[in-house]
Design a protein around this motif. Structure first.
Motif, short mmCIF file in Angstrom:
data_model
loop_
_atom_site.label_atom_id
_atom_site.label_comp_id
_atom_site.label_asym_id
_atom_site.label_seq_id
_atom_site.Cartn_x
_atom_site.Cartn_y
_atom_site.Cartn_z
N PRO A 1 0.83 -1.21 0.00
CA PRO A 1 0.00 0.00 0.00
C PRO A 1 0.86 1.26 0.00
N ILE A 2 0.30 2.33 -0.49
CA ILE A 2 1.03 3.59 -0.55
C ILE A 2 0.73 4.47 0.66
N ILE A 3 -0.53 4.48 1.09
CA ILE A 3 -0.95 5.29 2.24
C ILE A 3 -1.64 4.41 3.26
N SER A 4 -1.20 4.50 4.51
CA SER A 4 -1.89 3.84 5.62
C SER A 4 -2.86 4.83 6.26
N ILE A 5 -4.13 4.47 6.30
CA ILE A 5 -5.15 5.30 6.94
C ILE A 5 -5.38 4.76 8.34
N ILE A 6 -5.10 5.56 9.36
CA ILE A 6 -5.20 5.11 10.75
C ILE A 6 -6.46 5.67 11.39
N ILE A 7 -7.31 4.75 11.89
CA ILE A 7 -8.63 5.14 12.42
C ILE A 7 -8.81 4.56 13.82
N PRO A 8 -8.70 5.37 14.88
CA PRO A 8 -9.04 4.87 16.22
C PRO A 8 -10.56 4.78 16.35
N THR A 9 -11.04 3.74 17.00
CA THR A 9 -12.49 3.55 17.12
C THR A 9 -12.88 3.31 18.57
N TYR A 10 -14.09 3.78 18.89
CA TYR A 10 -14.68 3.51 20.20
C TYR A 10 -16.19 3.78 20.11
N ARG A 11 -16.96 2.76 20.29
CA ARG A 11 -18.43 2.86 20.28
C ARG A 11 -18.93 3.58 19.03
N ALA B 1 -8.16 0.66 14.90
CA ALA B 1 -7.61 0.30 16.21
C ALA B 1 -8.66 0.61 17.26
N ASP B 2 -9.27 -0.44 17.79
CA ASP B 2 -10.41 -0.26 18.70
C ASP B 2 -9.95 -0.18 20.16
N ASP B 3 -10.47 0.85 20.84
CA ASP B 3 -10.10 1.11 22.23
C ASP B 3 -11.03 0.37 23.20
N CYS B 4 -11.18 -0.93 22.97
CA CYS B 4 -11.98 -1.80 23.84
C CYS B 4 -13.43 -1.32 23.94
N SER B 5 -14.08 -1.20 22.80
CA SER B 5 -15.47 -0.72 22.76
C SER B 5 -16.42 -1.74 23.39
N LEU C 1 -7.33 -3.97 14.79
CA LEU C 1 -6.50 -4.10 15.99
C LEU C 1 -7.38 -3.87 17.22
N HIS C 2 -7.10 -4.60 18.29
CA HIS C 2 -7.93 -4.51 19.49
C HIS C 2 -7.05 -4.26 20.70
N LEU C 3 -7.28 -3.11 21.39
CA LEU C 3 -6.55 -2.85 22.63
C LEU C 3 -7.14 -3.70 23.75
N PRO C 4 -6.31 -4.18 24.67
CA PRO C 4 -6.81 -5.07 25.73
C PRO C 4 -7.67 -4.36 26.77
N ALA C 5 -7.47 -3.04 26.92
CA ALA C 5 -8.25 -2.27 27.89
C ALA C 5 -8.46 -0.87 27.35
N ASN C 6 -9.52 -0.22 27.78
CA ASN C 6 -9.83 1.12 27.30
C ASN C 6 -8.82 2.12 27.85
N SER C 7 -8.25 2.93 26.94
CA SER C 7 -7.24 3.92 27.34
C SER C 7 -7.84 5.30 27.56
N GLY D 1 -4.74 8.30 21.72
CA GLY D 1 -3.29 8.13 21.62
C GLY D 1 -2.85 6.68 21.52
N ALA D 2 -3.32 5.83 22.44
CA ALA D 2 -2.91 4.42 22.45
C ALA D 2 -3.36 3.68 21.19
N PRO D 3 -4.62 3.84 20.74
CA PRO D 3 -5.01 3.18 19.48
C PRO D 3 -4.17 3.63 18.29
N ARG D 4 -3.88 4.91 18.20
CA ARG D 4 -3.07 5.39 17.07
C ARG D 4 -1.65 4.83 17.12
N ASN D 5 -1.08 4.76 18.32
CA ASN D 5 0.26 4.18 18.44
C ASN D 5 0.27 2.73 17.97
#
Length: 407
Positions: A38-48, A75-79, A100-106, A110-114
């Protein structure tokens, strides 16, 4: 002699065929590269935001740049809702979509984007919030601008829209007078710092992020501005295209429209980190541009927040005490009437009294804003009247009439 000429033509023809073959191989390799990576990575943090994800996918598949050239990282923040399940289904459906799934809500993005940055493969990065959308030409516009300018950062502007897609503001006043330009860094960094409300509508280079270990602070608001300034401090140049590349949706359910004392405590801490960032980069004086009217703006936010009582404000104010001291030392409180009024109370750490005073200032601030608006309106009327008089005096009929009246 004829034999030499024939051999010369023959060798020239072979060289032409060789160049043509190499060009064809190069072109095919370039196409295959674009197909495989891919040429561009689109980063999308998600929550609910399960109900919003189809709109996001629609705007991405509609990109004139080509959806197949994008890598989409949710990147889901444990929705607690179906968001995680939906992004999993999208990942299963599209080979260039990852979940991507974070183990706990941050608590913040910031954490989902990282997590998404670490998983990204494309040479360029874009950031998209789950409650916003990209216009169809966004990726193509930014990518073309990067190729044309060879800048380390390419920027467009946000259009502000309501929840139904109605345009609230086509372009921010801070950008309305800006023309396309290339800013050379760090020499002209002060010019670029004035464009601080456009973290999203930019195209970043992945290698600059990775080589400098750039990251988003976690668990605090304002992490996007911290990342943007970190990136700018590592750039050689930045280009502004003066084109619309992002639709920012005003959502009443978002954290920035329901600000609590915790939000303002975290934000005060984040701006302190930003000040440290400039100090470590050897550019402490430039922080004054970042801090310009920030304190006044967020004091107004505390005053207006429906989620904060006086006790909540008193709890949040200590996180901003350092900025009161900074503004006082810089001598810039004169342009910030709220901050100027509270400064003695903050200096004495009379937090309850400062919070009560801030609440009492609400009607006065409303009256001042109304007065300013009326003043601006009268200025416009006066300017229009003066222009009418000037045009009339410059007209031929006025000159003739005025000549006879003198006689």
């Amino acid at each position: 002699m004829l034999a030499i000429f024939v051999r010369f033509v023959y060798n020239g023809y072979n060289l032409f065929i060789l160049k043509k073959s190499v060009a064809a191989v190069y072109a095919r390799s370039a196409v295959e590269f674009e197909m495989d990576i891919p040429i561009i990575s689109i980063i999308i943090p998600t929550y609910r935001c399960a109900e919003r994800l189809q709109l996001l996918m629609d705007c991405l598949t509609a990109q004139t740049f080509g959806f197949e050239k994008l890598e989409v990282l949710f990147a889901d923040d444990c929705s607690p809702d179906d968001t995680g399940r939906v992004i999993d289904s999208l990942s299963a459906r599209f080979s260039n979509v990852s979940a991507l799934h974070l183990p706990a809500n941050s608590g913040f993005a910031g954490a989902p984007r990282n997590a998404a940055i670490h998983a990204a493969h494309a040479p360029y990065l874009m950031f998209l919030d789950a409650d916003d959308l990209l216009p169809p030409n966004a990726c193509q516009t930014l990518y073309d601008g990067l190729l044309k300018t060879d800048a380390d950062l390419v920027t467009g502007y946000c259009r502000y829209v309501d929840e139904n897609g109605g345009v609230l503001q086509e372009i921010s006043p801070a950008y309305a007078e800006l023309h396309p330009r290339i800013t050379h860094l760090p020499e002209e960094l002060s010019d670029e710092l004035l464009m601080r409300d456009s973290f999203w509508c930019r195209l970043y280079k992945s290698n600059i992020v990775s080589e400098n270990g750039l990251f988003f602070p976690t668990g605090v608001p304002g992490e996007d501005i911290f990342f943007l300034y970190s990136y700018l401090l590592c750039c050689r140049s930045a280009a502004y295209l003066a084109q619309h590349v992002y639709d920012y949706y005003s959502c009443n359910a978002s954290v920035t429209h329901n600000r609590s004392s915790g939000y303002y405590i975290g934000l005060g801490d984040c701006y302190r980190k930003i000040q440290t960032l400039f100090e470590k980069a050897g550019q402490p004086a430039l922080f004054s541009l970042v801090a310009d009217h920030i304190l006044e703006f967020h004091l107004c936010g505390m005053m207006d927040s429906a989620c904060m009582t006086e006790a909540d404000i008193a709890t949040a104010l200590p996180a901003w005490g350092w900025l009161f001291q900074y503004e006082t030392a810089q001598g810039t409180l004169d342009d910030s009437p709220l901050a100027d009024a509270l400064a003695p109370l903050v200096s004495a750490e009379c937090w309850d009294t400062a919070a009560h005073t801030l609440r009492l200032c609400a009607p006065l601030r409303t009256a001042l804003e109304r007065s300013r608006a009326e003043t601006e309106q009268w200025k416009k009327h006066a300017f229009a009247f003066q222009k009418t008089v000037t045009d009339m005096r410059n007209s031929r009929s006025w000159r003739i009439t005025h000549l006879f009246s003198k006689g």
